[in-house]
Scaffold this motif. Structure first.
Motif, PDB file in Angstrom:
ATOM      1  N   ALA A  55       0.862  -1.180   0.000  1.00 32.29           N
ATOM      2  CA  ALA A  55       0.000   0.000   0.000  1.00 32.29           C
ATOM      3  C   ALA A  55       0.893   1.222   0.000  1.00 32.29           C
ATOM      4  O   ALA A  55       1.617   1.460   0.951  1.00 32.29           O
ATOM      5  N   ASP A  56       0.889   2.000  -1.072  1.00 34.32           N
ATOM      6  CA  ASP A  56       1.775   3.151  -1.134  1.00 34.32           C
ATOM      7  C   ASP A  56       1.033   4.422  -0.760  1.00 34.32           C
ATOM      8  O   ASP A  56      -0.167   4.450  -0.572  1.00 34.32           O
ATOM      9  N   SER A  57       1.805   5.502  -0.635  1.00 33.49           N
ATOM     10  CA  SER A  57       1.218   6.756  -0.173  1.00 33.49           C
ATOM     11  C   SER A  57       0.217   7.322  -1.156  1.00 33.49           C
ATOM     12  O   SER A  57      -0.650   8.108  -0.790  1.00 33.49           O
ATOM     13  N   ALA A 116      -2.112   5.718  -2.588  1.00 36.54           N
ATOM     14  CA  ALA A 116      -3.396   5.027  -2.499  1.00 36.54           C
ATOM     15  C   ALA A 116      -4.463   5.907  -1.866  1.00 36.54           C
ATOM     16  O   ALA A 116      -5.613   5.924  -2.302  1.00 36.54           O
ATOM     17  N   SER A 117      -4.085   6.642  -0.817  1.00 31.48           N
ATOM     18  CA  SER A 117      -5.077   7.456  -0.129  1.00 31.48           C
ATOM     19  C   SER A 117      -5.575   8.598  -1.002  1.00 31.48           C
ATOM     20  O   SER A 117      -6.653   9.132  -0.789  1.00 31.48           O
ATOM     21  N   ASP A 169      -5.952   1.018   1.398  1.00 28.35           N
ATOM     22  CA  ASP A 169      -4.575   0.979   1.869  1.00 28.35           C
ATOM     23  C   ASP A 169      -4.559   0.553   3.329  1.00 28.35           C
ATOM     24  O   ASP A 169      -5.559   0.065   3.852  1.00 28.35           O
ATOM     25  N   ASN A 170      -3.419   0.714   4.000  1.00 27.64           N
ATOM     26  CA  ASN A 170      -3.293   0.224   5.369  1.00 27.64           C
ATOM     27  C   ASN A 170      -3.616   1.287   6.419  1.00 27.64           C
ATOM     28  O   ASN A 170      -3.469   1.035   7.612  1.00 27.64           O
ATOM     29  N   THR A 173      -7.511  -7.931  -3.099  1.00 30.46           N
ATOM     30  CA  THR A 173      -6.469  -6.901  -3.009  1.00 30.46           C
ATOM     31  C   THR A 173      -5.137  -7.384  -3.577  1.00 30.46           C
ATOM     32  O   THR A 173      -4.160  -6.640  -3.563  1.00 30.46           O
TER      33      THR A 173
END
Length: 285
Positions: free
Chosen positions: A22-24, A26-27, A33-34, A252
């Protein structure tokens, strides 16, 4: 046709890293994401050496401080605190209240809520056998999972943990090995069906490798897998560890994975790849 796969990377230190990235960005795209404001989790069984407590770590991810509440309702445990951006707060959890033991249904779910998005890690540091996992928020959870474990060493089992997020959740597990669950024996491939309420858990253990066991449910669940204690690689000699990861649901999974070799490791690295569907083609880049 190539289907979604997940990769399981076993390091010589017996640490598992699953292929959930989950990369930045994603948000910013609305992707799962996490980071989240609600988490449901538990801790699978570790060696009982010095009876160290399990821990949760909450990390602030927003400029606005988050108010975080951690609950283990079955024993009346609750604590509330604030965490700022980039700050890490650690919560000691009463081990007897949150650690699954044996094969069966148990009331040991943990509920974490936050006023702003945070990330959460579970840390289980027992004497000479420790591991940690990245918790996935409830908006990432799903209804189809596959277990990732390691071939057991000694008398210590591989294991699967499941936590219900809603009352009346029907969970079906098709184990890859014979197991005993709630006192009943099941053969490999024989479906085990259990109904879980919210924050109710099950743990399934086997003397064989439960990797590839298929877990499905009619409502979203949190799934964990690994080993109580195991030695991985190097001819299966030397030190061992408890290993556990929170398992990402199949929807996912991805198709490309990047790994980094351990510095000074000359024996090579060990990979395990699990395919969700038949006829999956796996190719190194």
């Amino acid at each position: 046709m190539t289907f979604w796969i997940t990769a399981l990377y076993l390091l010589s230190a017996n640490f598992l890293l699953k292929g959930y990235l989950a990369d930045s960005a994603a948000s910013n795209t609305g992707a799962r994401d996490n980071k989240g404001t609600e988490f449901i989790l538990t801790f699978t069984e570790n060696l009982q050496r010095d009876e160290h407590d399990a821990k949760l770590q909450a990390v602030g991810t927003t400029q606005t401080p988050a108010t975080v509440t951690v609950e283990a309702p079955a024993v009346g445990f609750t604590t509330t605190f604030n965490v700022s951006f980039g700050e890490v707060k650690t919560v000691d959890l009463p081990r007897v209240a949150v650690e699954l033991r044996g094969s069966g249904v148990q009331d040991k779910g943990i509920h974490v809520t936050a006023s702003e998005e945070i990330t959460v890690y579970g840390v289980f540091t027992e004497s000479a056998t420790s591991d940690a996992f990245l918790a996935l928020p409830t908006d990432v959870l799903g209804t189809e999972h596959f277990a990732s474990c390691s071939p057991p060493s000694g008398s210590f089992p591989s294991q699967i943990g499941v936590v219900g997020t809603d009352d009346g959740t029907t969970v079906s597990i098709v184990p890859k090995q014979g197991v005993t669950f709630d006192g009943l024996a099941y053969a490999a491939g024989q479906t085990i069906t259990v109904t879980l309420d919210r924050l109710q858990c099950l743990q399934l253990q086997s003397d064989g490798d439960l990797t590839g066991s298929h877990i499905t449910s009619d409502k979203s669940v949190a799934v964990f897998s690994g080993n109580l204690f195991v030695t991985v690689g190097n001819g299966r000699s030397g030190s061992g560890d408890h290993i556990v990861e929170m398992v990402p649901p199949v929807d996912t999974w991805g198709r490309q994975f990047v790994t980094v070799p351990l510095k000074k490791r000359t024996a090579g690295d060990v990979f395990r790849v699990i395919a969700a569907r038949d006829n999956t083609q796996v190719r190194p880049c």
